[in-house]
Scaffold this motif. Structure first.
Motif, PDB file in Angstrom:
ATOM      1  N   MET A   1     -94.568 -36.511  65.823  1.00 17.13           N
ATOM      2  CA  MET A   1     -94.961 -36.447  64.441  1.00 17.13           C
ATOM      3  C   MET A   1     -96.086 -37.440  64.196  1.00 17.13           C
ATOM      4  O   MET A   1     -95.974 -38.614  64.539  1.00 17.13           O
ATOM      5  CB  MET A   1     -93.762 -36.784  63.572  1.00 17.13           C
ATOM      6  N   PRO A   2     -97.183 -36.990  63.591  1.00 20.46           N
ATOM      7  CA  PRO A   2     -98.307 -37.906  63.330  1.00 20.46           C
ATOM      8  C   PRO A   2     -97.941 -38.954  62.281  1.00 20.46           C
ATOM      9  O   PRO A   2     -97.144 -38.707  61.383  1.00 20.46           O
ATOM     10  CB  PRO A   2     -99.411 -36.988  62.828  1.00 20.46           C
ATOM     11  N   HIS A   3     -98.515 -40.123  62.440  1.00 21.20           N
ATOM     12  CA  HIS A   3     -98.304 -41.197  61.484  1.00 21.20           C
ATOM     13  C   HIS A   3     -99.396 -41.136  60.420  1.00 21.20           C
ATOM     14  O   HIS A   3    -100.571 -41.044  60.741  1.00 21.20           O
ATOM     15  CB  HIS A   3     -98.337 -42.559  62.188  1.00 21.20           C
ATOM     16  N   PRO A   4     -99.019 -41.204  59.140  1.00 18.55           N
ATOM     17  CA  PRO A   4    -100.027 -41.172  58.087  1.00 18.55           C
ATOM     18  C   PRO A   4    -100.893 -42.426  58.116  1.00 18.55           C
ATOM     19  O   PRO A   4    -100.431 -43.498  58.527  1.00 18.55           O
ATOM     20  CB  PRO A   4     -99.220 -41.097  56.800  1.00 18.55           C
ATOM     21  N   ARG A   5    -102.130 -42.262  57.688  1.00 21.29           N
ATOM     22  CA  ARG A   5    -103.064 -43.381  57.649  1.00 21.29           C
ATOM     23  C   ARG A   5    -103.988 -43.189  56.463  1.00 21.29           C
ATOM     24  O   ARG A   5    -104.394 -42.082  56.162  1.00 21.29           O
ATOM     25  CB  ARG A   5    -103.879 -43.429  58.935  1.00 21.29           C
ATOM     26  N   ILE A   6    -104.290 -44.271  55.792  1.00 26.08           N
ATOM     27  CA  ILE A   6    -105.284 -44.243  54.732  1.00 26.08           C
ATOM     28  C   ILE A   6    -106.256 -45.387  55.001  1.00 26.08           C
ATOM     29  O   ILE A   6    -105.849 -46.478  55.401  1.00 26.08           O
ATOM     30  CB  ILE A   6    -104.657 -44.356  53.328  1.00 26.08           C
ATOM     31  N   THR A   7    -107.549 -45.109  54.834  1.00 23.40           N
ATOM     32  CA  THR A   7    -108.581 -46.095  55.111  1.00 23.40           C
ATOM     33  C   THR A   7    -109.522 -46.204  53.925  1.00 23.40           C
ATOM     34  O   THR A   7    -109.995 -45.192  53.413  1.00 23.40           O
ATOM     35  CB  THR A   7    -109.394 -45.705  56.366  1.00 23.40           C
ATOM     36  N   ALA A   8    -109.782 -47.422  53.505  1.00 29.03           N
ATOM     37  CA  ALA A   8    -110.784 -47.693  52.467  1.00 29.03           C
ATOM     38  C   ALA A   8    -111.907 -48.476  53.121  1.00 29.03           C
ATOM     39  O   ALA A   8    -111.669 -49.360  53.943  1.00 29.03           O
ATOM     40  CB  ALA A   8    -110.170 -48.502  51.341  1.00 29.03           C
ATOM     41  N   ILE A   9    -113.148 -48.142  52.764  1.00 30.75           N
ATOM     42  CA  ILE A   9    -114.320 -48.842  53.284  1.00 30.75           C
ATOM     43  C   ILE A   9    -115.023 -49.488  52.092  1.00 30.75           C
ATOM     44  O   ILE A   9    -115.428 -48.802  51.159  1.00 30.75           O
ATOM     45  CB  ILE A   9    -115.266 -47.881  54.022  1.00 30.75           C
ATOM     46  N   LEU A  10    -115.115 -50.823  52.125  1.00 29.51           N
ATOM     47  CA  LEU A  10    -115.708 -51.560  51.016  1.00 29.51           C
ATOM     48  C   LEU A  10    -116.909 -52.384  51.455  1.00 29.51           C
ATOM     49  O   LEU A  10    -116.851 -53.059  52.479  1.00 29.51           O
ATOM     50  CB  LEU A  10    -114.684 -52.532  50.416  1.00 29.51           C
ATOM     51  N   PRO A  11    -117.990 -52.335  50.692  1.00 28.54           N
ATOM     52  CA  PRO A  11    -119.092 -53.264  50.946  1.00 28.54           C
ATOM     53  C   PRO A  11    -118.725 -54.633  50.391  1.00 28.54           C
ATOM     54  O   PRO A  11    -117.965 -54.737  49.424  1.00 28.54           O
ATOM     55  CB  PRO A  11    -120.256 -52.647  50.161  1.00 28.54           C
ATOM     56  N   CYS A  12    -119.211 -55.689  51.012  1.00 27.66           N
ATOM     57  CA  CYS A  12    -118.939 -57.028  50.492  1.00 27.66           C
ATOM     58  C   CYS A  12    -120.084 -57.962  50.842  1.00 27.66           C
ATOM     59  O   CYS A  12    -120.783 -57.762  51.831  1.00 27.66           O
ATOM     60  CB  CYS A  12    -117.604 -57.566  51.008  1.00 27.66           C
ATOM     61  N   ARG A  13    -120.257 -58.983  50.023  1.00 32.05           N
ATOM     62  CA  ARG A  13    -121.310 -59.979  50.248  1.00 32.05           C
ATOM     63  C   ARG A  13    -120.915 -61.011  51.287  1.00 32.05           C
ATOM     64  O   ARG A  13    -121.745 -61.481  52.046  1.00 32.05           O
ATOM     65  CB  ARG A  13    -121.613 -60.726  48.953  1.00 32.05           C
ATOM     66  N   ASP A  14    -119.654 -61.416  51.282  1.00 28.96           N
ATOM     67  CA  ASP A  14    -119.188 -62.521  52.120  1.00 28.96           C
ATOM     68  C   ASP A  14    -117.976 -62.055  52.927  1.00 28.96           C
ATOM     69  O   ASP A  14    -116.860 -61.998  52.404  1.00 28.96           O
ATOM     70  CB  ASP A  14    -118.822 -63.705  51.221  1.00 28.96           C
ATOM     71  N   LEU A  15    -118.215 -61.741  54.192  1.00 27.60           N
ATOM     72  CA  LEU A  15    -117.125 -61.230  55.039  1.00 27.60           C
ATOM     73  C   LEU A  15    -116.001 -62.250  55.218  1.00 27.60           C
ATOM     74  O   LEU A  15    -114.828 -61.880  55.188  1.00 27.60           O
ATOM     75  CB  LEU A  15    -117.658 -60.828  56.410  1.00 27.60           C
TER      76      LEU A  15
END
Length: 66
Positions: free
Chosen positions: A1-15
């Motif tokens: 059974m596949p595992h669910p995944r959610i990904t957000a990609i955010l720009p940022c000034r200071d890593l």
């Protein structure tokens, strides 16, 4: 059974500051590519932080997590 995944990609000034903030919320740093970092919570949530020096800060930045 596949595992669910959610990904957000955010720009940022200071890593470094952004990484520290999300680590305080319980995410861990999985990968560091210098200008791009990947964090996760181990349960399927992933956060990608992309360094973009000219990114506006809140409330002028249309990107965010709520």
């Amino acid at each position: 059974m596949p595992h669910p995944r959610i990904t957000a990609i955010l720009p940022c000034r200071d890593l470094a500051a952004s990484t520290a903030f999300y680590e305080r919320l319980g995410l861990t740093l999985d990968s560091d590519y210098g200008h791009y970092r990947i964090l996760s919570d181990g349960k399927g949530w992933h956060l990608h932080l992309r360094h973009e020096p000219g990114t506006p800060q809140a409330p002028d930045n249309p990107f965010g997590l709520y």
